[in-house]
Design a protein around this motif. Structure first.
Motif, PDB file in Angstrom:
ATOM      1  N   THR A 116       0.834  -1.199   0.000  1.00  0.00           N
ATOM      2  CA  THR A 116       0.000   0.000   0.000  1.00  0.00           C
ATOM      3  C   THR A 116       0.870   1.252   0.000  1.00  0.00           C
ATOM      4  OG1 THR A 116      -0.113  -0.043   2.412  1.00  0.00           O
ATOM      5  CG2 THR A 116      -1.906  -1.130   1.201  1.00  0.00           C
ATOM      6  N   LEU A 117       0.280   2.353  -0.452  1.00  0.00           N
ATOM      7  CA  LEU A 117       0.969   3.644  -0.497  1.00  0.00           C
ATOM      8  C   LEU A 117       0.308   4.598   0.476  1.00  0.00           C
ATOM      9  CD1 LEU A 117       1.154   3.988  -4.390  1.00  0.00           C
ATOM     10  CD2 LEU A 117       3.091   3.546  -2.880  1.00  0.00           C
ATOM     11  N   PRO A 118       1.084   5.288   1.303  1.00  0.00           N
ATOM     12  CA  PRO A 118       0.489   6.290   2.191  1.00  0.00           C
ATOM     13  C   PRO A 118       0.161   7.571   1.430  1.00  0.00           C
ATOM     14  CG  PRO A 118       2.860   6.227   2.505  1.00  0.00           C
ATOM     15  CD  PRO A 118       2.533   5.142   1.506  1.00  0.00           C
ATOM     16  N   ILE A 119      -1.089   7.995   1.478  1.00  0.00           N
ATOM     17  CA  ILE A 119      -1.535   9.249   0.858  1.00  0.00           C
ATOM     18  C   ILE A 119      -2.225  10.061   1.943  1.00  0.00           C
ATOM     19  CG2 ILE A 119      -2.918  10.330  -0.936  1.00  0.00           C
ATOM     20  CD1 ILE A 119      -0.624   8.730  -2.051  1.00  0.00           C
ATOM     21  N   GLY A 120      -1.490  11.013   2.547  1.00  0.00           N
ATOM     22  CA  GLY A 120      -2.046  11.741   3.674  1.00  0.00           C
ATOM     23  C   GLY A 120      -2.311  10.799   4.822  1.00  0.00           C
ATOM     24  N   ASP A 121      -3.547  10.799   5.313  1.00  0.00           N
ATOM     25  CA  ASP A 121      -3.930   9.896   6.389  1.00  0.00           C
ATOM     26  C   ASP A 121      -4.468   8.570   5.874  1.00  0.00           C
ATOM     27  OD1 ASP A 121      -3.254  11.803   8.305  1.00  0.00           O
ATOM     28  OD2 ASP A 121      -5.242  12.731   8.236  1.00  0.00           O
ATOM     29  N   ASP A 122      -4.501   8.426   4.543  1.00  0.00           N
ATOM     30  CA  ASP A 122      -5.086   7.228   3.953  1.00  0.00           C
ATOM     31  C   ASP A 122      -4.001   6.367   3.317  1.00  0.00           C
ATOM     32  OD1 ASP A 122      -7.699   8.111   4.602  1.00  0.00           O
ATOM     33  OD2 ASP A 122      -7.670   9.433   2.848  1.00  0.00           O
ATOM     34  N   GLU A 123      -4.416   5.202   2.863  1.00  0.00           N
ATOM     35  CA  GLU A 123      -3.534   4.320   2.115  1.00  0.00           C
ATOM     36  C   GLU A 123      -4.257   3.879   0.856  1.00  0.00           C
ATOM     37  OE1 GLU A 123      -2.494   1.169   4.790  1.00  0.00           O
ATOM     38  OE2 GLU A 123      -0.687   2.206   5.492  1.00  0.00           O
ATOM     39  N   ILE A 124      -3.476   3.650  -0.194  1.00  0.00           N
ATOM     40  CA  ILE A 124      -4.051   3.244  -1.459  1.00  0.00           C
ATOM     41  C   ILE A 124      -3.268   2.050  -1.977  1.00  0.00           C
ATOM     42  CG2 ILE A 124      -2.603   4.806  -2.863  1.00  0.00           C
ATOM     43  CD1 ILE A 124      -5.066   5.324  -4.602  1.00  0.00           C
ATOM     44  N   TYR A 125      -3.934   1.153  -2.672  1.00  0.00           N
ATOM     45  CA  TYR A 125      -3.281  -0.045  -3.185  1.00  0.00           C
ATOM     46  C   TYR A 125      -2.328   0.346  -4.310  1.00  0.00           C
ATOM     47  CZ  TYR A 125      -2.681  -4.453  -5.686  1.00  0.00           C
ATOM     48  OH  TYR A 125      -2.150  -5.542  -6.317  1.00  0.00           O
ATOM     49  N   GLY A 126      -1.068   0.008  -4.157  1.00  0.00           N
ATOM     50  CA  GLY A 126      -0.103   0.340  -5.198  1.00  0.00           C
ATOM     51  C   GLY A 126       1.318   0.055  -4.764  1.00  0.00           C
ATOM     52  N   PHE A 127       2.275   0.648  -5.494  1.00  0.00           N
ATOM     53  CA  PHE A 127       3.689   0.334  -5.262  1.00  0.00           C
ATOM     54  C   PHE A 127       4.528   1.492  -5.782  1.00  0.00           C
ATOM     55  CE2 PHE A 127       2.167  -1.165  -9.293  1.00  0.00           C
ATOM     56  CZ  PHE A 127       3.131  -0.784 -10.203  1.00  0.00           C
TER      57      PHE A 127
END
Length: 352
Positions: A1-12
């Motif tokens: 997962t990738l950290p985006i701000g306070d969230d996480e998104i599936y990726g690399f």
């Protein structure tokens, strides 16, 4: 997962020395690329995409450019219908029935602090948002430079910029569910010889939207529109109003100018007489513009806008009505602009 701000998104994160793929920060035209999840350009790195590259995104996939990172798409003019030098970003469903289906993948996301992003001879098709610009790098230089860039069939927005800093030449956008170009929450924008169209099948879409606010759970937050210049641009579509302007801040500036543009604005509700943002006689805001106030006047004479063919014909109101001083570069098809020059991204032509 990738950290985006306070969230996480599936990726690399892309890696310069991946044990399987080698240098993932240099995409060539040797073979097509298929991306699952979001591929992210790490901070202080640059993703370089060569002319002729083909990139296919799976559902809910896309590209993320991190803080202090960059992307350079180095397409160039093609000489055949194979578009051998164009860079194309699209979905991974290659069946003919999916060739123009919107929303098949996510977006190219330029996050806050990404810098020196350059797109040349790039076509983006069938995304949710073609390019998402979340802020700028804090300098006076454009965060994103677009040249000969086409964006089609986005289920939401072609380019969505929030406090962005964008310079564009020969940009063409069409068929978006909400708006072709949205300069939201202020920003700094300069477009020359662009065609912003929207022939989405529903009646409530528009071509260009500008505003100075975002709405949160606690109310509005405002940011100045430092500059939004549109020079020799066509702004048109299937709905009555091709521009949507909203200023809510009382202390923010809201600077925009349409100079030698062709704009569709059929004003059945007399908005232009009561709203100062639409005072087309104000030459400080609308300089030598052609306003299409009904469907029979100042028509662009597009070739086939429903199918994203936005060349203009010999009967176009845009023919020979541009400001020649802005016409310092070739048109989208790399044809010389000859005086008197034409409004929009294309020179006029005789259709086959």
């Amino acid at each position: 997962t990738l950290p985006i701000g306070d969230d996480e998104i599936y990726g690399f994160y892309l890696d310069e020395a991946d044990p399987t793929n080698g240098n993932e920060l240099h995409w060539t035209d040797t073979k097509p690329y298929v991306v699952y999840g979001y591929a992210a350009v790490p901070s202080n790195k640059t993703l370089v995409v060569d002319a002729g590259a083909r990139v296919h995104f799976h559902a809910e996939s896309g590209l993320i450019v991190a803080n202090n990172a960059s992307i350079h798409v180095n397409g160039s003019s093609s000489t055949t219908e194979a578009l051998e030098n164009e860079v194309i970003f699209e979905g991974d469903r290659l069946e003919p029935d999916f060739s123009d289906v919107p929303g098949q993948w996510g977006t190219i996301w330029l996050t806050q602090g990404s810098t020196n992003n350059q797109f040349s001879n790039l076509t983006i098709k069938n995304a949710t948002v073609g390019i998402l610009v979340s802020g700028n790098d804090g300098t006076a230089n454009p965060t994103l430079e677009l040249e000969n860039t086409q964006i089609y069939n986005c289920s939401n927005v072609g380019i969505l910029a929030r406090t962005g800093n964008i310079e564009g030449k020969n940009v063409v956008i069409n068929n978006c569910g909400q708006v072709a170009f949205a300069g939201s929450f202020g920003g700094n924008y300069d477009f020359t010889h662009c065609t912003f169209a929207n022939y989405w099948s529903r009646p409530n879409q528009t071509a260009v939207s500008l505003d100075d606010f975002i709405q949160t759970s606690s109310g509005y937050i405002y940011e100045s529109l430092i500059k939004a210049n549109f020079k020799n641009c066509i702004i048109y579509g299937s709905s009555n109003a091709a521009i949507n302007l909203q200023k809510k801040g009382t202390t923010t500036v809201f600077n925009y100018n349409f100079d030698h543009c062709l704009i569709k604005f059929i004003d059945y509700n007399n908005i232009s007489t009561s709203n100062p943002l639409y005072q087309f006689s104000n030459t400080n805001l609308y300089t030598s513009c052609l306003i299409a106030t009904n469907t029979s006047m100042n028509k662009p004479d597009f070739e086939n806008p429903t199918n994203n063919q936005l060349r203009i014909g010999q009967n176009s109101a845009a023919k020979g009505t541009a400001k020649t001083q802005y016409s310092t570069f070739n048109d989208l098809l790399n044809q010389n602009r000859t005086s008197p020059t034409d409004i929009g991204a294309y020179n006029w032509t005789t259709f086959d």
